[in-house]
Scaffold this motif. Structure first.
Motif, PDB file in Angstrom:
ATOM      1  N   THR A   1     -43.119  35.965   0.885  1.00 53.50           N
ATOM      2  CA  THR A   1     -42.001  35.603  -0.217  1.00 53.50           C
ATOM      3  C   THR A   1     -41.444  34.422   0.405  1.00 53.50           C
ATOM      4  O   THR A   1     -41.687  33.913   1.554  1.00 53.50           O
ATOM      5  CB  THR A   1     -41.175  36.739  -0.296  1.00 53.50           C
ATOM      6  OG1 THR A   1     -40.534  37.077   0.855  1.00 53.50           O
ATOM      7  CG2 THR A   1     -41.827  38.025  -0.842  1.00 53.50           C
ATOM      8  N   SER A   2     -40.677  33.713  -0.505  1.00 60.26           N
ATOM      9  CA  SER A   2     -40.055  32.735  -0.286  1.00 60.26           C
ATOM     10  C   SER A   2     -38.787  33.065   0.744  1.00 60.26           C
ATOM     11  O   SER A   2     -38.635  32.438   1.840  1.00 60.26           O
ATOM     12  CB  SER A   2     -39.468  31.936  -1.433  1.00 60.26           C
ATOM     13  OG  SER A   2     -38.518  30.668  -1.298  1.00 60.26           O
ATOM     14  N   TRP A   3     -37.991  33.816   0.199  1.00 59.39           N
ATOM     15  CA  TRP A   3     -36.718  34.255   1.040  1.00 59.39           C
ATOM     16  C   TRP A   3     -37.224  34.524   2.518  1.00 59.39           C
ATOM     17  O   TRP A   3     -38.006  35.592   2.667  1.00 59.39           O
ATOM     18  CB  TRP A   3     -35.809  35.162   0.577  1.00 59.39           C
ATOM     19  CG  TRP A   3     -34.559  35.377   1.195  1.00 59.39           C
ATOM     20  CD1 TRP A   3     -33.456  34.616   1.125  1.00 59.39           C
ATOM     21  CD2 TRP A   3     -34.232  36.565   2.179  1.00 59.39           C
ATOM     22  NE1 TRP A   3     -32.459  35.106   1.819  1.00 59.39           N
ATOM     23  CE2 TRP A   3     -32.767  36.313   2.585  1.00 59.39           C
ATOM     24  CE3 TRP A   3     -34.962  37.652   2.381  1.00 59.39           C
ATOM     25  CZ2 TRP A   3     -32.180  37.257   3.448  1.00 59.39           C
ATOM     26  CZ3 TRP A   3     -34.298  38.510   3.623  1.00 59.39           C
ATOM     27  CH2 TRP A   3     -33.068  38.353   3.862  1.00 59.39           C
ATOM     28  N   CYS A   4     -36.331  34.086   3.601  1.00 59.83           N
ATOM     29  CA  CYS A   4     -37.037  34.562   5.051  1.00 59.83           C
ATOM     30  C   CYS A   4     -35.946  34.515   6.050  1.00 59.83           C
ATOM     31  O   CYS A   4     -36.371  34.547   7.163  1.00 59.83           O
ATOM     32  CB  CYS A   4     -38.019  33.314   5.416  1.00 59.83           C
ATOM     33  SG  CYS A   4     -37.351  31.445   5.228  1.00 59.83           S
TER      34      CYS A   4
ATOM     35  N   SER B   1     -39.515  28.464   4.819  1.00 57.84           N
ATOM     36  CA  SER B   1     -40.492  29.402   4.266  1.00 57.84           C
ATOM     37  C   SER B   1     -41.796  28.572   4.167  1.00 57.84           C
ATOM     38  O   SER B   1     -41.916  27.474   3.385  1.00 57.84           O
ATOM     39  CB  SER B   1     -40.140  29.978   2.903  1.00 57.84           C
ATOM     40  OG  SER B   1     -41.102  30.673   2.393  1.00 57.84           O
TER      41      SER B   1
ATOM     42  N   HIS C   1     -44.004  29.676   2.476  1.00 57.10           N
ATOM     43  CA  HIS C   1     -44.594  30.533   1.259  1.00 57.10           C
ATOM     44  C   HIS C   1     -44.358  29.303   0.065  1.00 57.10           C
ATOM     45  O   HIS C   1     -45.493  29.142  -0.628  1.00 57.10           O
ATOM     46  CB  HIS C   1     -43.867  31.520   0.582  1.00 57.10           C
ATOM     47  CG  HIS C   1     -44.260  32.312  -0.544  1.00 57.10           C
ATOM     48  ND1 HIS C   1     -45.495  32.921  -0.803  1.00 57.10           N
ATOM     49  CD2 HIS C   1     -43.914  32.233  -1.811  1.00 57.10           C
ATOM     50  CE1 HIS C   1     -45.649  33.223  -2.104  1.00 57.10           C
ATOM     51  NE2 HIS C   1     -44.318  32.982  -2.882  1.00 57.10           N
TER      52      HIS C   1
ATOM     53  N   TYR D   1     -44.534  35.028   6.268  1.00 57.21           N
ATOM     54  CA  TYR D   1     -43.917  35.841   4.962  1.00 57.21           C
ATOM     55  C   TYR D   1     -44.641  35.596   3.705  1.00 57.21           C
ATOM     56  O   TYR D   1     -45.240  34.719   3.657  1.00 57.21           O
ATOM     57  CB  TYR D   1     -42.493  35.190   4.709  1.00 57.21           C
ATOM     58  CG  TYR D   1     -41.563  35.797   5.238  1.00 57.21           C
ATOM     59  CD1 TYR D   1     -40.654  36.548   4.753  1.00 57.21           C
ATOM     60  CD2 TYR D   1     -41.346  35.717   6.731  1.00 57.21           C
ATOM     61  CE1 TYR D   1     -39.375  37.113   5.126  1.00 57.21           C
ATOM     62  CE2 TYR D   1     -40.110  36.287   7.443  1.00 57.21           C
ATOM     63  CZ  TYR D   1     -39.265  37.137   6.487  1.00 57.21           C
ATOM     64  OH  TYR D   1     -38.322  37.765   7.073  1.00 57.21           O
TER      65      TYR D   1
END
Length: 125
Positions: A103-106, A52, A54, A101
């Protein structure tokens, strides 16, 4: 024009290793989230691994279990997936993708902005 080109897919025996590459043009990977996804006989566009942009976090699909490693070379604008201890159920088409992205989750293929056409990995004796 953004282009992602995967390479490295091959036929390998169970327990073997492969290293996939994703070469990007038209987008500076150092500023983007990067990821690998796959389509197998069981799952469509399953998240394999991503990094990520992010917050720098790295994610792996639960099936990876320490067998795969994602890495990047920003100087070459290329990222990689080193795969070891390959199993027949790892057989599939592997896609690289990148995006911005928020957000962190990718591990979401459809959340990426750009995607390659895929490279075939076959694990068989």
């Amino acid at each position: 024009q953004v282009q992602l080109v995967e390479s490295g897919g091959d036929l390998v025996q169970p327990g073997g290793s492969l290293k996939l590459s994703c070469a990007a043009s038209g987008v500076p990977l150092e500023s983007y989230t990067i990821g690998w996804f796959r389509q197998t006989s069981e799952k469509e566009r399953e998240g394999v691994s991503c990094i990520s942009n992010h917050d720098g976090s790295t994610y792996y699909g639960t099936f990876v279990k320490g067998r795969f490693t994602i890495s990047r070379d920003d100087d070459k604008n290329t990222f990689y997936l080193q795969m070891t201890s390959l199993r027949p159920d790892d057989t599939g088409v592997y896609f690289c993708a990148t995006g911005t992205y928020g957000t962190s989750w990718c591990l979401n293929y459809y959340g990426m902005d750009y995607r390659g056409k895929g490279t075939l990995v076959t694990v068989s004796s």
